[in-house]
Design an enzyme around this catalytic site. Structure first.
Site, PDB file in Angstrom:
ATOM      1  N   GLU A 129      50.397  37.017  22.773  1.00 54.69           N
ATOM      2  CA  GLU A 129      50.886  36.311  21.575  1.00 54.69           C
ATOM      3  C   GLU A 129      52.105  35.457  21.906  1.00 54.69           C
ATOM      4  O   GLU A 129      52.256  34.347  21.391  1.00 54.69           O
ATOM      5  CB  GLU A 129      51.221  37.314  20.482  1.00 54.69           C
ATOM      6  N   GLU A 151      44.204  44.899  20.419  1.00 52.44           N
ATOM      7  CA  GLU A 151      44.726  45.752  19.353  1.00 52.44           C
ATOM      8  C   GLU A 151      43.633  46.463  18.563  1.00 52.44           C
ATOM      9  O   GLU A 151      43.832  47.588  18.090  1.00 52.44           O
ATOM     10  CB  GLU A 151      45.590  44.914  18.387  1.00 52.44           C
TER      11      GLU A 151
END
Length: 746
Positions: A129, A151
């Site tokens: 990210e 995730e």
């Protein structure tokens, strides 16, 4: 690796070091003090915010920014210790944390100057990210380097802008399929092909040189989605082409989850779709709301505990005897070239180990070797291995009918049919030809290893290695320690399992050990329900709703209905020999009627609980199943009872195994149940399911008593569970000591 410039730690030991060169390029080096890896935690977000402040204040003297790491990896991801501790009362704090990270990244992203990520190692989750918030991404190639947003595998979604940016970069469909819902960890080459990175470098010098060259070529930089008129690839909801695709994602999620409580894929899909219908800032808020819901929920805690903390404990060798030196194997013998033996030979050869595959005839051994050739050919077709490895791997396997060729093998794994007398003969013959320090193993799924140890003169060097089928796909190996297995043998077996890329759990001896015994409880419960008059399709739906990958009846057909009957006969004989009472299971009578009365033995026999076509494909449940086996009775039970019966019967027996000392580790129990026998991932494993049940172990006990009152004493909570509930404790780790567990530390 070589840093691009001299960087001195800030007085407050910031996890982000600042260096501005004479050329006006600022290098931000992530280097969390006192930690082996960088994580996106509260301290990191504070430091990133300070960096954004400084960049805005000194923008006139800065030409560009390089973001890199001083660690072996780029960033390991979010701080899971912080996330797993957050409860519903922490929802505002979690949301604010997510938004603070995003605001800092957004401020840097919109400075107008080029920002380059020099990704020097693995970047997963929060690490990727951070890189996605940079205008240009260069990754240093390496054999273990991986990039991705995994995730979802922990019951979470990317909370640092990962959903928003990948959707705007790749489009909803590609972002969901290749990055977000799969949680895949991509090689640098694959990340480049997907468009997650712009360049793959082969050396640190090339990586930093390319970063500086990009800055030199771009006085100003903006993200594509910040340009006027930018359109998300593939369109947004309301676009005909996208509207034709989105329903398939929803249908895929329904099929994938089967109604099981897996909120992460649903939240990812919602955040991705909803985020395209607002501006970038609105999409970030939507993502954080869905992220917060998952973080404070129980499912993510269960999955994080099992798939990160417990698996890390297992792989790190908590069950491996301390003080034993590490050992690498060069030559392995496998006796028995059936599907199991051939599979074991393949995974050993794939790890670079020379293998002697021996069977009663050279033809049988050659067929086992051909199994490896087929698997390699499939890998070549998928682009996973090259031609050189395709030729080298089968060449490592020697097929033979001569037991004498096992001489020189450091480890021999017996993988013949599940027959005690046969295994005794094979093991005795093997021991005569191998060296005195060779490790002797049996691949058995049900037979007590201590009994098989009587076939060898060196029982201290003998243990069970229980592989799962198909061997080349299943990541677990259950190491079974007999009453005579020595620490040296156990350590060597553990090292071998890690060497071939598998996850080892260690259990003590007992009929069925851990995995086979607990798996049998699931199968028996499904059959018992049919015997009570529950519609077979309801049984299979209950399994899907609980999150099992395969229904109990379908799975029993695959294993054959004769197998549990053979195991039952052995257990009954063992009970008689021990002078113990034999208690039949409610499923026994129905299985006998299926096999003896109707000749239905499972898929291999062409008929079982399901019907099968000439090609062996399942065509549907046997229409006469209820009438023939439940005597026409029809029982409608609450779906909650059906799903929880399947889950509880396995969890309760796992607690009993912990009591009995067969299981010696909570982490082994959770990881083994998830990787070996298909216990639903959302639970976090058989013992984490107890911990995470509403009300914890006390709530689990109350529900178990309800089920016991309705369906029988197999649901009665064992003493250890009652102790935990009364003390208000959860199941934690236990110590490994000798052949049995120390229960006081459970």
């Amino acid at each position: 690796m070589t840093r691009p410039a001299e960087a001195a730690p800030a007085p407050d030991a910031s996890p982000i070091l600042w260096h501005r060169g004479a050329d006006g390029i600022v290098t931000l080096t992530m280097d969390a003090p006192g930690r082996s890896a960088n994580t996106v935690d509260a301290a990191f977000v504070t430091a990133l915010t300070a960096v954004a402040d400084r960049l805005e204040g000194e923008r006139d003297t800065v030409r560009g920014i390089i973001l890199t790491s001083a660690k072996e990896t780029f960033v390991a991801g979010g701080d899971l210790d912080e996330l797993i501790a957050a409860g519903p009362e922490d929802a505002r704090r979690v949301f604010d944390f997510s938004m603070a990270l995003k605001r800092a990244l957004r401020r840097i992203e919109t400075l107008g100057m080029p920002v380059v990520a020099a990704v020097n190692g693995t970047a997963l989750g929060g690490g990727l990210e951070l890189a996605l918030a940079c205008h240009h991404r260069i990754v240093l190639d390496g054999p273990g380097t991986r990039l991705g947003l995994p995730e979802v595998t922990l019951g979470l979604l990317p909370g640092g802008g990962g959903v928003v940016r990948t959707v705007r970069m790749l489009g909803i469909a590609d972002a969901l399929q290749h990055v977000l819902l799969a949680g895949a960890r991509h090689t640098p080459a694959r990340a480049l092909a997907l468009g997650l990175v712009h360049h793959v470098a082969t050396s640190p010098e090339e990586m930093f040189g390319a970063a500086r060259a990009h800055i030199d070529a771009h006085q100003q930089s903006r993200q594509p989605w910040d340009e006027d008129g930018y359109r998300i690839p593939g369109g947004t909801p309301g676009t005909r082409s996208l509207d034709a695709v989105l329903p398939s994602f929803a249908a895929h999620l329904t099929r994938r989850t089967g109604g099981a409580p897996l909120p992460a894929p649903r939240n990812i899909l919602a955040a991705a779709v909803e985020g395209t219908q607002v501006d970038f800032e609105g999409a970030q808020v939507i993502e954080s709301r869905y992220f917060t819901e998952l973080v404070v929920g129980q499912t993510a805690k269960n999955m994080t505990q099992a798939f990160f903390f417990d698996r890390r404990t297992v792989d790190a060798g908590a069950a491996r005897p301390q003080g034993e030196p590490p050992h690498r194997v060069r030559r392995v013998g496998v006796v028995g070239a059936g599907m199991m033996g051939a599979g074991i030979a393949y995974v050993c050869a794939r790890a670079g180990i020379d293998v002697v595959l021996q069977d009663v005839s050279r033809e049988a051994a050659s067929r086992g070797r051909a199994h490896s050739e087929r698997l390699v050919a499939e890998s070549v077709a998928r682009g996973r291995v090259d031609a050189a490895e395709a030729a080298a791997l089968p060449a490592r396997i020697t097929a033979t009918d001569a037991v004498e060729e096992l001489a020189g093998c450091e480890v021999v794994i017996e993988a013949v049919f599940e027959d005690t007398a046969l295994k005794h003969r094979v093991l005795a013959a093997v021991e005569q030809v191998v060296g005195e320090d060779a490790l002797l193993c049996t691949n058995t799924s049900t037979l007590p290893v201590s009994g098989l140890a009587g076939a060898v003169d060196r029982p201290q060097d003998f243990l069970g290695l229980h592989f799962f089928s198909p061997v080349h796909r299943m990541p677990l190996v259950e190491i079974v320690r007999s009453t005579t297995t020595g620490d040296r043998a156990l350590a060597r077996a553990f090292d071998l399992v890690r060497q071939i890329g598998r996850t080892p759990i260690v259990v003590n001896d007992g009929r069925g050990f851990f995995t086979s015994r607990v798996m049998a409880r699931y199968l028996q419960e499904g059959v018992a329900m049919v015997g009570e008059g529950v519609a077979p399709w309801s049984v299979e739906r209950a399994a899907a709703r609980a999150g099992y990958p395969t229904g109990a009846l379908a799975l029993l057909d695959e294993l054959t209905l004769t197998l549990p009957r053979l195991i039952r006969a052995e257990e009954r004989s063992a009970a008689a020999d021990a002078g113990e009472a034999w208690v039949p299971h409610p499923a026994d009578a129905l299985l006998d009627r299926m096999v003896e009365g109707h000749g239905r033995t499972g898929r291999a026999g062409g008929a079982g609980f399901y019907e099968y076509g000439a090609d062996g494909r399942r065509s549907g449940l046997w229409p006469e199943l209820s009438d023939r086996l439940a005597d026409g009775r029809s029982t409608v039970l609450p779906m909650a009872d059906l799903t929880e019966r399947l889950l509880f019967v396995q969890a309760l027996d796992s607690v009993r195994l912990l009591e009995e000392g067969v299981l010696t580790s909570v982490a082994d129990a959770n990881v083994g149940s998830l990787l070996g026998i298909g216990f639903p991932p959302w639970t976090g494993g058989v013992l984490q399911y107890v911990n995470g049940y509403p009300g914890g172990p006390a709530g689990f006990v109350a529900r178990a008593r309800e089920l016991a009152d309705r369906y029988g004493p197999r649901f009665a909570p064992p003493a250890l569970l009652l102790e935990k509930a009364a003390a208000g404790e959860s199941f934690g780790e236990v110590r490994h000591r000798g052949a049995r567990a120390e229960r006081a530390a459970v």
